[in-house]
Design a protein around this motif. Structure first.
Motif: not given
Lengths: 393, 311
Positions: A64-65, A68, A200, A206, A208-209, B58-59, B62, B73-78, B80, B84
């Motif tokens: 995860s890191a 980022g 970022l 922007r 992302i994800g 998040e939902v 986006t 802004w960034m989202h990966v998972a629940f 983490n 991140v």
């Protein structure tokens, strides 16, 4: 001038990562990956590598890191093995789907239970469908060179995908081997500075994800798949450049003495050197045997594999992971892949599937001779594959 | 280099015009969480990178190809977001050192709901707090998994109804106490920690701004009523959030470098029953239940007063 030294492969891998001027290393220790990340910590602590070393609290956080870090524009690296790779599994999909050029070394090791720290491929094979480029090293020089090539492939804007470099735990990661080391300026000539594709950045906001529903999800997957398929050709270009600069030639598939071979062994990883020695000994005894070694597992170089095995009567494939309960008792993923490749071929070789080397059980020259003996004997495989040297069958 | 966060105290007169969220999002009417998020972003300004856990926020912001976000802004998972964010922090440090970072100073903002923070994200949060990266964490606590349809989390208070702690004969509502997330975070000895609710918007904004100004981790816990999950009318969200504070069920305080600072005491403290009876999720409570909860509230507040009395 480059110099050839005796060095532990894990240390060499870390040195290669250091030569790539990575910005962020995030890692969690797990045997047999530890020497890689310990040495990277040394390089950072001694000021030889100007990077942030994030000693995270799990492999899940390691991957995860680096996501980022990569999304912020840094060149990011992590390494793991076995349970650690399994813990990363969920996030591996996100790295490739968000097209982040992360590079990871995996010191391949069996997964629990029973807990076992030795080499096989049952950690990486379940990651087959996570969308990463997956490369397998046979020896220390390769593991070292592949690290540098991996960053260049990952960061190529035609690709922008994460790359996993696999090296067998202990039997490769902990060996001391003669390795021709590269110089920093040589690596800089080969590997240009990272040019992030999406960032970022408060000056260019922007998202992302995001959340992608039925109307866009399929298209996102298709774009990702096209990039992964494209990576085979880009890797070939990179390997040509690498050969021009460093004189070492790499291919997605390596063939050895296959020209007139009646039976061809198919292997991946460090056991391939042993297989090559076994092929030489069998050739001396007059057995028409050759070896095909898969270096690039994803994307699967299907056409190269088909050509490499064309003309063989029997293909004896070694899987070092069992696919439990596969239809008809399919042995492992490499065997499955080869059966698929030849299903439509006008002339199909007989495919003899062997599963061996689980949890670090020794694979030596005798192992390959026995596989070839069985394969040539022409006996039908009872359950379509043979679990070699098992005591309770 | 220009500082990422404005240092001015926010008042009605100095209310930042800045919005990190474009008008238009998909939250429920009366959502306390999106309001709290909007206020927090006003306090933070545009020199930020937001890392979000999976969840309502998040939902609703986006749905590709749309986004409400006017900041990165960034989202990966629940689970983490904190990890991140740690990577973002690492990269910002390395790139700044190597002269590869254009623009000014940037603050990292990590956010999650109660599930993404005190349940599934607890490990990555704890790791990031211990490592001491420079970020502000916003936990928007609506006391259940609202995004998936009101399931119990460790932040759900005792006796509350949710779809996974239903009102059975044997077990009416949640049988266990709310996890002391703020206490757990406090034990990481970070420089700044505070509680807030959107019912006190200036208090919330100024706490977010103070937290974002410290070097190292800051944690803002925001009680964010969810009209859908709490079973309250949408126009009563602020009233209910205010009652949480007025009844001392949810005291407002800061912990600055280990020192507890309790918010100004209200003039007339209300019984917790007023807060609970305003919500459908507590409508089954007996007088005995109310008395037991009142006792818990009093004990928690007394402990907080004791903590705040220490030099």
């Amino acid at each position: 001038m480059s110099n050839r030294v005796g060095i532990e492969v894990s240390i060499a891998v870390a040195e290669a990562v250091g030569l790539c001027d990575v910005d962020v290393v995030a890692a969690y220790p797990i045997t047999p990956q530890t020497h890689i990340v310990e040495h990277l910590a040394d390089l950072v602590a001694e000021g030889k590598l100007d990077a942030e070393y994030i000693a995270v609290e799990s492999e899940h956080s390691a991957i995860s890191a680096v996501m980022g870090a990569s999304a912020t524009g840094g060149r990011a690296f992590t390494a793991t093995a076995s349970q650690g790779l399994a813990l990363m599994h969920e996030i591996l999909f996100a790295v490739s789907s968000l097209r982040l050029p992360v590079v990871m070394a995996v010191a391949n090791r069996a997964v629990s239970a029973p807990i076992n720290i030795w080499a096989d491929l049952s950690d990486v094979m379940p990651q087959r469908d996570t969308g990463w480029v997956q490369l397998f090293a046979e020896n220390g020089q390769e593991a070292y060179d592949l690290m540098v090539q991996a960053f260049r492939l990952a960061e190529d804007h035609r690709v922008l995908l994460p790359v996993m470099v696999n090296l067998d735990g202990f039997t490769l990661s902990h060996m001391i081997e003669p390795i021709t080391m590269m110089e920093r300026d040589e690596v800089r000539r080969f590997l240009p500075p990272i040019e992030p594709a999406r960032l970022l950045d408060p000056d260019h906001p922007r998202s992302i994800g995001p959340f992608g529903a039925q109307d866009v999800y399929t298209e996102a997957k298709m774009q990702q798949e096209m990039a992964l398929l494209r990576s085979e050709g880009v890797m070939e270009e990179i390997w040509q450049d690498f050969e021009a600069q460093f004189g070492r030639r790499y291919r997605a598939v390596e063939s050895y003495r296959t020209g007139d071979a009646e039976v061809v062994l198919v292997t991946m990883g460090a056991v391939s050197e042993t297989a090559r020695a076994a092929v030489d000994e069998m050739r001396d005894q007059g057995i028409a045997v050759g070896l095909v070694r898969i270096r690039m597992w994803r994307p699967l170089p299907q056409e190269q594999l088909r050509q490499a095995l064309e003309g063989a009567k029997v293909v004896a494939v070694l899987d070092r992971m069992l696919t439990p309960g596969g239809t008809g008792g399919t042995g492992g993923p490499v065997g499955e892949a080869l059966r698929s490749i030849f299903y439509d071929a006008p002339v199909r070789p007989r495919i003899y599937e062997v599963v061996a080397g689980l949890g670090g059980r020794e694979i030596n020259r005798r192992t390959f001779k026995e596989i070839v003996r069985q394969a040539l004997a022409g006996q039908e495989q009872v359950r379509q594959f043979t679990l070699l040297d098992v005591r309770c069958a | 280099m220009e500082a990422a966060i404005d240092t001015q105290k926010i008042s009605m007169k100095s209310l930042p015009a800045f919005e990190a969220l474009a008008s238009g999002h998909r939250a429920c009417q009366g959502c306390g969480e999106v309001l709290a998020m909007r206020l927090a972003m006003k306090a933070l300004g545009e020199r930020i990178i937001v890392v979000s856990a999976t969840g309502c926020m998040e939902v609703i912001t986006t749905p590709y190809p749309q986004t409400s976000w006017l900041v990165p802004w960034m989202h990966v998972a629940f689970e983490n977001a904190s990890a991140v964010g740690s990577g973002v922090a690492g990269a910002l440090l390395a790139l700044a050192r190597k002269g590869r970072l254009a623009g000014g100073d940037t603050k990292i903002v990590i956010m999650g709901g109660d599930g993404g923070t005190s349940d599934i994200g607890m490990q990555s949060l704890s790791g990031a707090l211990e490592r001491g990266h420079d970020f502000v964490y916003l936990c928007f606590d609506n006391e259940a998994y609202m995004n998936t349809g009101i399931q119990r989390s460790s932040a759900t208070p005792r006796c509350a109804w949710t779809t996974t702690c239903p009102l059975g004969e044997e077990q009416p509502g949640k049988q266990e106490a709310k996890k002391d997330l703020v206490g757990i975070v406090e034990k990481h000895h970070i420089p700044y920690l505070a509680t807030a609710t959107p019912a006190y918007p200036f208090d919330l904004m100024n706490k977010v701004r103070r937290g974002a100004q410290v070097k190292g981790p800051a944690f803002i816990h925001v009680l964010a009523p969810c009209p859908t999950g709490w079973r309250i009318p949408t126009h009563e969200v602020i009233k209910v959030a205010r009652l949480a504070v007025q009844t001392r069920d949810y005291p407002l305080y800061e912990v600055v470098n280990g020192k507890y600072i309790l918010g100004k005491p209200g003039k007339n403290v209300k019984p917790v029953a007023e807060y609970l009876k305003a919500q459908g999720r507590f409508k089954h409570l007996s007088e005995n239940d109310l008395a037991a909860i009142q006792q818990e509230v009093d004990e928690r507040f007394a402990q907080l007063q004791w903590l705040a009395s220490r030099p």
